[in-house]
Structures are given as structure tokens and as C-alpha cells.
Write a protein that holds these residues in place. Structure first.
Motif, PDB file in Angstrom:
ATOM      1  N   ALA A 163      21.435  16.313  42.365  1.00 20.02           N
ATOM      2  CA  ALA A 163      20.440  16.569  41.239  1.00 20.02           C
ATOM      3  C   ALA A 163      19.769  17.561  41.188  1.00 20.02           C
ATOM      4  O   ALA A 163      19.543  18.287  40.047  1.00 20.02           O
ATOM      5  CB  ALA A 163      19.425  15.149  41.609  1.00 20.02           C
ATOM      6  N   GLN A 170      16.226  13.326  39.917  1.00 17.19           N
ATOM      7  CA  GLN A 170      17.173  12.114  40.680  1.00 17.19           C
ATOM      8  C   GLN A 170      16.960  10.792  40.163  1.00 17.19           C
ATOM      9  O   GLN A 170      15.904  10.193  40.119  1.00 17.19           O
ATOM     10  CB  GLN A 170      16.444  12.286  42.108  1.00 17.19           C
ATOM     11  N   LEU A 213      26.148  12.275  38.109  1.00 14.64           N
ATOM     12  CA  LEU A 213      25.006  12.843  37.898  1.00 14.64           C
ATOM     13  C   LEU A 213      25.309  13.814  36.648  1.00 14.64           C
ATOM     14  O   LEU A 213      24.281  13.934  35.775  1.00 14.64           O
ATOM     15  CB  LEU A 213      24.547  13.818  38.932  1.00 14.64           C
TER      16      LEU A 213
END
Length: 268
Positions: A163, A170, A213
Motif C-alpha cells: 500500500a 491500507q 491493491l
């Protein structure tokens, strides 16, 4: 289970049906299917315990068949997951000295008497996990709990690391045990990762983490999305292949009680 989805296709009559086995990329999932050409006027889909089957007229172009599959990829994935969830999983007996794949190395299981607690011993060649059991019948439950806890700890650390690299907040982490999905991402609910990834080498786990992510920046699989993934994992294509190969070798240790259907993610 048959699909109501059909579309017209040009064709001429043939005296007998012919079948070919093919694969297609539907999102991040490689789906095998049987294409059956016969005397019919439309393209139709059906999914049952055998998998995906496609019926088409003899002269329906392959690009029309695949266009139909791509348009209904979500429905196909959902139905395949439902059938796989119904299929009983063959469980491996938990015995003293059992060895399992663990982060690219070996995890040795030891059994002892105890209060259903576990003890980890990490070493150069992998790890040893001692299960202190009240009864042998508790072995699978205690083992799954231990592996889930270890997976959650590792995944949180990798999510925090990447992240920062990707400059995204996050996300919240939750674990799944779906048979056909390794991860998913939602701006609302966060990232979901399959705890069974713990059986794979860390670079493979990192690829899945980066993949999910990256969706916090591009909620699609566009060239721009893959450019983001490539910027962090230049060898993502090789890792993606390795993930699919390893997914076919997962040890059958616990019953799959999860039928989560993620919006995105690599499957076995």
C-alpha cells in the motif's frame, strides 16, 4: 443447470455433432469449456458438474462464441463456483510428520496431547507446527485455525508494505477459502485474500496482493491497470502462471465452507 442466454448464429446443417475442448480468459480466470457444434440455430451455454459447455451451429464463427462468453463472464464464474462448492473435497488425513507446502518451503506437522493449542517453530528449511490436541478429531479444525492466523499476520504485513509502494490507503483485510478465487478488492469492503495462499511462495502471494491493491487505483483490467501491476511486479505474468499451476496442487486439508464470489481475482 442451463443458461437462458442464447443468441442467433448462422449455420448450415451437419449430420453429426462435433466437440472440441478449449479455454478462454474471463477476467482473471482461465475457463475450460467444451464447444459442441450441432444442428442448432443459436449459441447456448450450460454449466453442470462437468463444467462449461457451449452449443453452437456448425458455421458460427469462433469470435461470436467467445464474444458471448466474455459478455456473460460474471454469470459463468458464479455458476462454476456454485458447482465446485457442491463437490465434496477429499480430505487428507492429518498425521504426525505430515509435510505441507508453506511459503515455498516445507511445513512439518507434529501431533501432541494438549488443549487444542498450537506452537510454531520457524527455521531455515521451513517450519514445524505442533498441534496440541484434546482428541485426534480436533486436528483439522486446529490446523486450519493456525494456518489462518499465520496467513492473516503475513497478509497484513504485505498489504501494508505494498500500500505504501502504490500510494494507496491500507485497506481492511478479510480471509476467504473460496476454491476458485485467490483475492478480491472493493473500495467499500477492502481486500479479501484466500488463506490458502500460505501454501505458495511469497513472490506469488505478493503478486496477488499487488493485483488487488492496484484495483484501488484502477477498478478494471485495462492496460492502465496492468501497467500499475507491472510497475511493482515486472514478472507478474510468470507469477500468474505459477499461481495457476500451484493452485492445482493444493492439499485437501479442510472442508471448504466458503462460497464467496469475488468481483475480481486469480483462480486455480
Amino acid at each position: 443447470m442451463s443458461s437462458p442466454l442464447e443468441r442467433a448464429g448462422a449455420g448450415s446443417r451437419q449430420p453429426a455433432a462435433s466437440e472440441t475442448h478449449r479455454t478462454i480468459e474471463l477476467g482473471e480466470r482461465t475457463v475450460a469449456y467444451v464447444l459442441r457444434r450441432s444442428q442448432r440455430r443459436t449459441i447456448g451455454l450450460s454449466i453442470d458438474h462437468r463444467g462449461l459447455r457451449v452449443g453452437a451451429p456448425p458455421r458460427a464463427p469462433l469470435h461470436e462464441v467467445e464474444s458471448l462468453l466474455l459478455r456473460h463472464g460474471e454469470w459463468i464464474g458464479r455458476k462454476l463456483d456454485e458447482w465446485r462448492a457442491r463437490r465434496p473435497e477429499r480430505l487428507q488425513t492429518i498425521t504426525d510428520g505430515l509435510q505441507l507446502p508453506f511459503l515455498g518451503q516445507t511445513l512439518t506437522i507434529r501431533l501432541a496431547l494438549g488443549g487444542n493449542r498450537c506452537l510454531w517453530n520457524l527455521h531455515a528449511g521451513g517450519a514445524t507446527l505442533t498441534l496440541g490436541l484434546r482428541t485426534p478429531a480436533d486436528a483439522q479444525r486446529v490446523l486450519e485455525r493456525a494456518l489462518r492466523e499465520r496467513a492473516r499476520e503475513l497478509f497484513r504485513e504485505r498489504l501494508a508494505h505494498y500500500a505504501r509502494v502504490l500510494e494507496v490507503p491500507q485497506p481492511r483485510l478479510s480471509l476467504t477459502a473460496a476454491r476458485t478465487r485467490w483475492g478480491s478488492c472493493s473500495a467499500r469492503s477492502g481486500v479479501r485474500l484466500n488463506w490458502r495462499l500460505l501454501h505458495f511462495p511469497q513472490p506469488v502471494i505478493d503478486y496477488v496482493v499487488v493485483h488487488e491493491l492496484a484495483h484501488l487505483r484502477e477498478m478494471n483490467h485495462s492496460p492502465r491497470f496492468w501497467a500499475i501491476v507491472s510497475g511493482v511486479c515486472p514478472n507478474w505474468q510468470a507469477l500468474r502462471v505459477e499461481l495457476r499451476v500451484l493452485g492445482r496442487t493444493l492439499p485437501g486439508l479442510v472442508q471448504n465452507r466458503c462460497t464467496d464470489h469475488a468481483t475480481c481475482g486469480d483462480g486455480p
